[in-house]
Design an enzyme around this catalytic site. Structure first.
Site, PDB file in Angstrom:
ATOM      1  NE  ARG A 209      -3.785  -0.095   2.500  1.00 44.66           N
ATOM      2  CZ  ARG A 209      -5.177  -0.569   2.197  1.00 44.66           C
ATOM      3  NH1 ARG A 209      -5.541  -1.679   1.891  1.00 44.66           N
ATOM      4  NH2 ARG A 209      -6.229   0.284   2.179  1.00 44.66           N
TER       5      ARG A 209
ATOM      6  CE1 TYR B 299      -4.480   6.834  -3.126  1.00 44.56           C
ATOM      7  CE2 TYR B 299      -4.798   6.255  -1.017  1.00 44.56           C
ATOM      8  CZ  TYR B 299      -5.143   6.937  -2.139  1.00 44.56           C
ATOM      9  OH  TYR B 299      -6.256   7.703  -2.114  1.00 44.56           O
ATOM     10  CG  ASP B 300      -0.843   4.097   2.474  1.00 48.88           C
ATOM     11  OD1 ASP B 300      -1.574   3.942   1.603  1.00 48.88           O
ATOM     12  OD2 ASP B 300      -0.850   3.325   3.539  1.00 48.88           O
ATOM     13  CD  GLU B 301       5.701   6.084   3.545  1.00 49.37           C
ATOM     14  OE1 GLU B 301       5.159   7.297   3.766  1.00 49.37           O
ATOM     15  OE2 GLU B 301       5.829   5.307   4.464  1.00 49.37           O
TER      16      GLU B 301
ATOM     17  CB  SER C  31     -18.033  -0.539  -6.466  1.00 43.56           C
ATOM     18  OG  SER C  31     -16.748  -0.525  -5.910  1.00 43.56           O
TER      19      SER C  31
ATOM     20  CG  PHE D 166     -19.673  -5.784   0.053  1.00 41.62           C
ATOM     21  CD1 PHE D 166     -18.702  -6.608  -0.498  1.00 41.62           C
ATOM     22  CD2 PHE D 166     -19.791  -5.576   1.073  1.00 41.62           C
ATOM     23  CE1 PHE D 166     -17.834  -7.162   0.380  1.00 41.62           C
ATOM     24  CE2 PHE D 166     -18.825  -5.859   2.054  1.00 41.62           C
ATOM     25  CZ  PHE D 166     -17.903  -6.807   1.702  1.00 41.62           C
TER      26      PHE D 166
ATOM     27  CB  THR E 219     -14.401  -0.296  11.711  1.00 40.30           C
ATOM     28  OG1 THR E 219     -13.190   0.351  11.918  1.00 40.30           O
ATOM     29  CG2 THR E 219     -14.536  -1.444  12.718  1.00 40.30           C
TER      30      THR E 219
ATOM     31  N   PRO F 198      -5.871  -1.779   6.919  1.00 44.32           N
ATOM     32  CG  PRO F 198      -5.737   0.596   6.571  1.00 44.32           C
ATOM     33  CD  PRO F 198      -5.899  -0.657   5.931  1.00 44.32           C
TER      34      PRO F 198
HETATM   35  P1  NAD Z   1     -10.959   7.810  -9.348  1.00 48.00           P
HETATM   36  O1  NAD Z   1      -9.858   6.677  -9.760  1.00 48.00           O
HETATM   37  O2  NAD Z   1     -12.114   7.578  -9.983  1.00 48.00           O
HETATM   38  O3  NAD Z   1     -10.243   9.232  -9.836  1.00 48.00           O
HETATM   39  C1  NAD Z   1      -8.971   9.666 -10.016  1.00 48.00           C
HETATM   40  C2  NAD Z   1      -8.801  10.146 -11.456  1.00 48.00           C
HETATM   41  O4  NAD Z   1      -7.423  10.738 -11.783  1.00 48.00           O
HETATM   42  C3  NAD Z   1      -9.456   9.355 -12.544  1.00 48.00           C
HETATM   43  O5  NAD Z   1     -10.043  10.033 -13.370  1.00 48.00           O
HETATM   44  C4  NAD Z   1      -7.858   9.142 -13.252  1.00 48.00           C
HETATM   45  O6  NAD Z   1      -8.022   8.765 -14.744  1.00 48.00           O
HETATM   46  C5  NAD Z   1      -7.154  10.249 -12.944  1.00 48.00           C
HETATM   47  N1  NAD Z   1      -5.626  10.158 -13.300  1.00 48.00           N
HETATM   48  C6  NAD Z   1      -5.059   8.926 -12.725  1.00 48.00           C
HETATM   49  N2  NAD Z   1      -3.779   9.288 -12.853  1.00 48.00           N
HETATM   50  C7  NAD Z   1      -3.694  10.329 -13.548  1.00 48.00           C
HETATM   51  C8  NAD Z   1      -2.449  11.265 -14.255  1.00 48.00           C
HETATM   52  N3  NAD Z   1      -1.283  10.690 -13.853  1.00 48.00           N
HETATM   53  N4  NAD Z   1      -2.822  12.267 -14.599  1.00 48.00           N
HETATM   54  C9  NAD Z   1      -3.876  12.866 -15.062  1.00 48.00           C
HETATM   55  N5  NAD Z   1      -5.338  12.057 -14.383  1.00 48.00           N
HETATM   56  C10 NAD Z   1      -4.852  10.936 -13.731  1.00 48.00           C
HETATM   57  O7  NAD Z   1     -10.565   7.927  -7.635  1.00 48.00           O
HETATM   58  P2  NAD Z   1     -11.445   8.883  -6.837  1.00 48.00           P
HETATM   59  O8  NAD Z   1     -12.265   8.129  -5.858  1.00 48.00           O
HETATM   60  O9  NAD Z   1     -12.428   9.735  -7.466  1.00 48.00           O
HETATM   61  O10 NAD Z   1     -10.278   9.719  -5.870  1.00 48.00           O
HETATM   62  C11 NAD Z   1     -10.068  11.126  -6.296  1.00 48.00           C
HETATM   63  C12 NAD Z   1      -8.787  11.483  -5.492  1.00 48.00           C
HETATM   64  O11 NAD Z   1      -9.434  11.507  -4.079  1.00 48.00           O
HETATM   65  C13 NAD Z   1      -7.708  10.838  -5.356  1.00 48.00           C
HETATM   66  O12 NAD Z   1      -6.618  11.655  -5.348  1.00 48.00           O
HETATM   67  C14 NAD Z   1      -7.871  10.159  -4.260  1.00 48.00           C
HETATM   68  O13 NAD Z   1      -6.525   9.584  -3.719  1.00 48.00           O
HETATM   69  C15 NAD Z   1      -8.493  10.809  -3.206  1.00 48.00           C
HETATM   70  N6  NAD Z   1      -9.353  10.029  -2.308  1.00 48.00           N
HETATM   71  C16 NAD Z   1     -10.539   9.284  -2.639  1.00 48.00           C
HETATM   72  C17 NAD Z   1     -11.018   8.540  -1.430  1.00 48.00           C
HETATM   73  C18 NAD Z   1     -12.408   7.875  -1.964  1.00 48.00           C
HETATM   74  O14 NAD Z   1     -13.032   7.258  -1.028  1.00 48.00           O
HETATM   75  N7  NAD Z   1     -13.099   7.898  -3.021  1.00 48.00           N
HETATM   76  C19 NAD Z   1     -10.443   8.442  -0.247  1.00 48.00           C
HETATM   77  C20 NAD Z   1      -9.323   8.984  -0.213  1.00 48.00           C
HETATM   78  C21 NAD Z   1      -8.649   9.745  -1.021  1.00 48.00           C
HETATM   79  N1  UDP Z   2     -12.911  -5.347   1.416  1.00 49.10           N
HETATM   80  C1  UDP Z   2     -13.787  -6.568   1.584  1.00 49.10           C
HETATM   81  N2  UDP Z   2     -14.179  -7.180   0.283  1.00 49.10           N
HETATM   82  C2  UDP Z   2     -14.067  -6.621  -0.898  1.00 49.10           C
HETATM   83  C3  UDP Z   2     -13.432  -5.264  -0.856  1.00 49.10           C
HETATM   84  C4  UDP Z   2     -12.926  -4.921   0.218  1.00 49.10           C
HETATM   85  O1  UDP Z   2     -13.855  -7.260   2.707  1.00 49.10           O
HETATM   86  O2  UDP Z   2     -14.509  -7.135  -1.909  1.00 49.10           O
HETATM   87  C5  UDP Z   2     -12.401  -4.786   2.616  1.00 49.10           C
HETATM   88  C6  UDP Z   2     -11.095  -4.421   2.502  1.00 49.10           C
HETATM   89  O3  UDP Z   2     -10.370  -5.663   3.003  1.00 49.10           O
HETATM   90  C7  UDP Z   2     -11.146  -3.370   3.484  1.00 49.10           C
HETATM   91  C8  UDP Z   2     -12.503  -2.523   3.670  1.00 49.10           C
HETATM   92  O4  UDP Z   2     -13.376  -3.483   2.909  1.00 49.10           O
HETATM   93  O5  UDP Z   2     -10.703  -3.753   4.851  1.00 49.10           O
HETATM   94  C9  UDP Z   2     -12.332  -1.384   2.532  1.00 49.10           C
HETATM   95  O6  UDP Z   2     -11.658  -1.663   1.338  1.00 49.10           O
HETATM   96  P1  UDP Z   2     -11.666  -0.580   0.316  1.00 49.10           P
HETATM   97  O7  UDP Z   2     -10.578  -1.236  -0.862  1.00 49.10           O
HETATM   98  O8  UDP Z   2     -12.866  -0.196  -0.304  1.00 49.10           O
HETATM   99  O9  UDP Z   2     -11.135   0.847   1.069  1.00 49.10           O
HETATM  100  P2  UDP Z   2      -9.750   0.743   1.844  1.00 49.10           P
HETATM  101  O10 UDP Z   2      -9.100  -0.534   2.317  1.00 49.10           O
HETATM  102  O11 UDP Z   2      -8.804   1.598   0.987  1.00 49.10           O
HETATM  103  O12 UDP Z   2     -10.017   1.702   3.008  1.00 49.10           O
END
Ligand code: NAD
Ligand code: UDP
Length: 329
Positions: free
Chosen positions: A150, A153-155, A197, A199, A218, A282
């Protein structure tokens, strides 16, 4: 910013990642607020379908571009959302994920610096890693494995935050950093592996619901409209409010509770199966949103059942189209 003398006075806003799940909702909201919107995306995980309904609007422009390369535009405000967000997407090409977050941040911050434009960063609760502090407060530095699967992404998201704060301290760039907790809603990618999505699609198809581990971990789920409202409040807040600020719904559910709720709401015949828990998953996650409440007067309003209902409707119609076309979406 250089103004075209024939231009109207609408605020010009750049949304990187505007073709994605969150980005498309943000573009829509900004257009409704009479902004002119440039949606920049390389469509790695986003799709043109997400923004197709906006393309008739003359104040909406789509730019296919990769944030890893510099961009030359004239705008008043920038939202940086470009980055694959789901574990299976960001782990598909981890090196590219790091480049997108880090080089992407440098490029958008350079643009903001030149334009003296306010800039917003979509950071993440993943900066807290597998947290020892619960609920997570902004002051917590997190517990991230820097070499795990992970980490790309995280770092890189943590490094992007560092860059935002260094550009702020060194060059006085106006920054707004939010840490997003699990958000769901219409236009999530049906195959990006995120839990909501996954589920819903499994339940609608009466396929097995894949719970990882024992489902005791959780998460706290925020509906997309609430989150976008938080984005806008943060961006419009006083310049002294830089963040980082948590945005998410503080009501916590176990994954097994989520599975049962989705099966109930879809009247599904699916059964739950248990699969291996992915590495570094997590165990618990819940935002402390007292900062957002106090500084932005923001808190989520949409209850999980209500938000899931709208999301289920979306996936139901997507799957009907899939059936009509006999293709896999
Ligand atoms: P998503 O994958 O639907 O959207 C990301 C968008 O970025 C996509 O349209 C993708 O094509 C575009 N993209 C990826 N790499 C690119 C690049 N190199 N140049 C230009 N475009 C690029 O994801 P999302 O859920 O809409 O997330 C949007 C942002 O929010 C992300 O930065 C993500 O890290 C952050 N975020 C989302 C969530 C969540 O729960 N949805 C949680 C935490 C952080
Ligand atoms: N998860 C699950 N079944 C799935 C997809 C995800 O049990 O089909 C779990 C996953 O292991 C995590 C939680 O649901 O504990 C949230 O996962 P998600 O990928 O949505 O987000 P993130 O882990 O980045 O919070």
């Amino acid at each position: 910013m250089r103004k075209n003398k024939f231009e109207n006075e609408r605020k010009k806003v750049l949304v990187t990642g505007g073709g994605g799940f969150l980005g498309s909702h943000l573009c829509e909201k900004l257009l409704n607020e009479n902004c002119e919107v440039i949606c920049l995306d390389n469509f790695y995980t986003g799709s043109k379908q997400n923004i197709f309904h906006l393309t008739k609007n003359p104040y909406f422009e789509v730019l296919r571009h990769d944030v890893c390369f510099p961009m030359y535009l004239e705008v008043d405000e920038i939202y940086n959302l470009a980055c694959p967000a789901s574990p299976i997407h960001y782990q598909e090409d981890p090196v590219q994920t790091v480049k997108t977050s880090v080089h992407g941040a440098i490029n958008v911050l350079g643009l903001a610096k030149r334009l003296n434009a306010k800039i917003f960063q979509a950071s993440t609760s993943e900066v807290y890693g597998d947290p020892f502090v619960h609920p997570q407060k902004e002051e917590y530095f997190g517990n991230v494995n820097p070499i795990g699967i992970r980490a790309c992404y995280d770092e890189s998201k943590r490094c992007a935050e560092t860059l935002f704060f260094d550009y702020h301290r060194q060059y006085n760039v106006f920054i707004k950093v939010c840490r997003i907790f699990n958000t769901y809603g219409p236009r999530m990618h049906p195959q990006d592996g995120r839990v909501v999505s996954n589920f819903i699609v499994q339940a609608l198809k009466n396929e097995d619901i894949t719970v990882y581990g024992q489902g005791k971990q959780t998460r706290s789920f925020c509906y997309v409209d609430d989150l976008i409202d938080g984005f806008r409040k943060l961006m419009d807040s006083n310049d002294s409010i830089t963040g980082p600020i948590n945005l998410g719904n503080p009501i916590e559910f176990t994954i097994i509770e989520l599975a049962n709720l989705i099966m109930k709401l879809t009247s599904s015949k699916s059964k739950i199966i248990f699969k291996d828990l992915p590495q570094d998953d997590p165990k618990q996650r819940k935002p402390d949103i007292s900062k957002a409440k106090k500084l932005l007067n923001w808190e989520p309003k949409v209850h999980l059942e209500e938000g899931l209902f709208k999301t289920i409707e979306y996936f139901d119609s997507l799957l009907s189209k899939e059936n009509d076309l006999k293709v896999n979406l």
